[in-house]
Design a protein around this motif. Structure first.
Motif, PDB file in Angstrom:
ATOM      1  N   LEU A 147       0.815  -1.211   0.000  1.00 51.09           N
ATOM      2  CA  LEU A 147       0.000   0.000   0.000  1.00 51.09           C
ATOM      3  C   LEU A 147       0.855   1.271   0.000  1.00 51.09           C
ATOM      4  CD1 LEU A 147      -2.967  -0.829   2.372  1.00 51.09           C
ATOM      5  CD2 LEU A 147      -3.041  -0.378  -0.073  1.00 51.09           C
ATOM      6  N   GLY A 148       2.016   1.215   0.605  1.00 53.41           N
ATOM      7  CA  GLY A 148       2.896   2.371   0.644  1.00 53.41           C
ATOM      8  C   GLY A 148       3.420   2.773  -0.724  1.00 53.41           C
ATOM      9  N   ASP A 149       3.413   1.838  -1.684  1.00 62.44           N
ATOM     10  CA  ASP A 149       3.887   2.133  -3.042  1.00 62.44           C
ATOM     11  C   ASP A 149       2.834   2.847  -3.883  1.00 62.44           C
ATOM     12  OD1 ASP A 149       6.159   0.803  -2.289  1.00 62.44           O
ATOM     13  OD2 ASP A 149       5.594  -1.087  -3.255  1.00 62.44           O
ATOM     14  N   SER A 156      -5.417   6.733  -5.039  1.00 67.90           N
ATOM     15  CA  SER A 156      -5.451   5.819  -6.184  1.00 67.90           C
ATOM     16  C   SER A 156      -6.344   4.624  -5.867  1.00 67.90           C
ATOM     17  CB  SER A 156      -4.044   5.341  -6.522  1.00 67.90           C
ATOM     18  OG  SER A 156      -3.502   4.616  -5.444  1.00 67.90           O
ATOM     19  N   LEU A 157      -6.847   4.002  -6.934  1.00 68.51           N
ATOM     20  CA  LEU A 157      -7.696   2.818  -6.811  1.00 68.51           C
ATOM     21  C   LEU A 157      -7.040   1.677  -7.576  1.00 68.51           C
ATOM     22  CD1 LEU A 157     -11.180   4.450  -7.477  1.00 68.51           C
ATOM     23  CD2 LEU A 157     -10.178   3.877  -5.276  1.00 68.51           C
ATOM     24  N   ALA A 172       3.641  -2.550 -11.174  1.00 68.59           N
ATOM     25  CA  ALA A 172       4.633  -1.658 -11.793  1.00 68.59           C
ATOM     26  C   ALA A 172       4.271  -1.369 -13.243  1.00 68.59           C
ATOM     27  CB  ALA A 172       6.022  -2.280 -11.700  1.00 68.59           C
ATOM     28  N   ALA A 173       3.815  -2.388 -13.966  1.00 66.40           N
ATOM     29  CA  ALA A 173       3.445  -2.187 -15.369  1.00 66.40           C
ATOM     30  C   ALA A 173       2.201  -1.319 -15.499  1.00 66.40           C
ATOM     31  CB  ALA A 173       3.217  -3.534 -16.048  1.00 66.40           C
ATOM     32  N   ALA A 174       1.247  -1.476 -14.601  1.00 59.89           N
ATOM     33  CA  ALA A 174       0.018  -0.686 -14.688  1.00 59.89           C
ATOM     34  C   ALA A 174       0.269   0.770 -14.298  1.00 59.89           C
ATOM     35  CB  ALA A 174      -1.053  -1.284 -13.776  1.00 59.89           C
ATOM     36  N   LYS A 175       1.207   1.014 -13.404  1.00 62.04           N
ATOM     37  CA  LYS A 175       1.516   2.380 -12.983  1.00 62.04           C
ATOM     38  C   LYS A 175       2.414   3.108 -13.978  1.00 62.04           C
ATOM     39  CE  LYS A 175       2.796   3.082  -8.772  1.00 62.04           C
ATOM     40  NZ  LYS A 175       3.409   2.927  -7.441  1.00 62.04           N
TER      41      LYS A 175
END
Length: 160
Positions: free
Chosen positions: A81-83, A88-89, A115-118
């Motif tokens: 969650l910290g990342d 954000s959802l 990582a890929a979605a962000k």
């Protein structure tokens, strides 16, 4: 266990993320990420925490198996969650192979999918052709030469 502040519970939130979120998929799970809105925060209100929802369909298994997969994913998301930025959802969608995957494998695939979605879309990652241009259209044959159908019974398909 995720705190109630970090859980998505309303179908409207799920619908918003599913419609306009960025998707990334791996072997055992898929992730849909919606970045926080760029609106100005309301004074007096703290930033909205990131919220996570889970989709585990009947294709994964029976009720006991689905609940076990959901608990495992919830446990993995608690430390991640910290990342996620505030507001954000994120929706984590379990695939049938997630029921037999080891926790380490789920963790690696979850990290990779998030990582890929962000990752922001960039012009350099667009798919491009091989540099060939299409042949000029032939009005007699109704388009490009390589795309026409044979007209006579003995005529063969043409290739480019």
């Amino acid at each position: 266990m995720l705190s109630p502040r970090n859980r998505m519970r309303h179908s409207s939130e799920f619908g918003t993320v599913m419609r306009s979120g960025r998707r990334s998929s791996r072997d055992t799970l898929g992730v849909i990420y919606l970045s926080p809105p760029a609106s100005t925060p309301v004074p007096g209100d703290g930033p909205a925490p990131p919220r996570v929802g889970f989709i585990v369909s009947k294709a994964v298994g029976g009720a006991v198996v689905r609940k076990r997969v959901q608990r495992r994913l919830r446990h993995l998301m608690r430390s991640r969650l910290g990342d996620l930025p505030d507001g954000s959802l994120l929706v984590v969608r379990a695939k049938p192979s997630s029921s037999t995957a080891r926790n380490e494998e789920l963790a690696v695939q979850l990290d990779s999918a998030i990582a890929a979605a962000k990752r922001p879309k960039s012009a350099s990652r667009r798919r491009r052709g091989r540099g060939r241009t299409r042949p000029p259209a032939d009005p007699e044959n109704g388009g490009a030469e390589g795309n026409r159908r044979p007209q006579a019974a003995g005529e063969r398909w043409t290739s480019r």
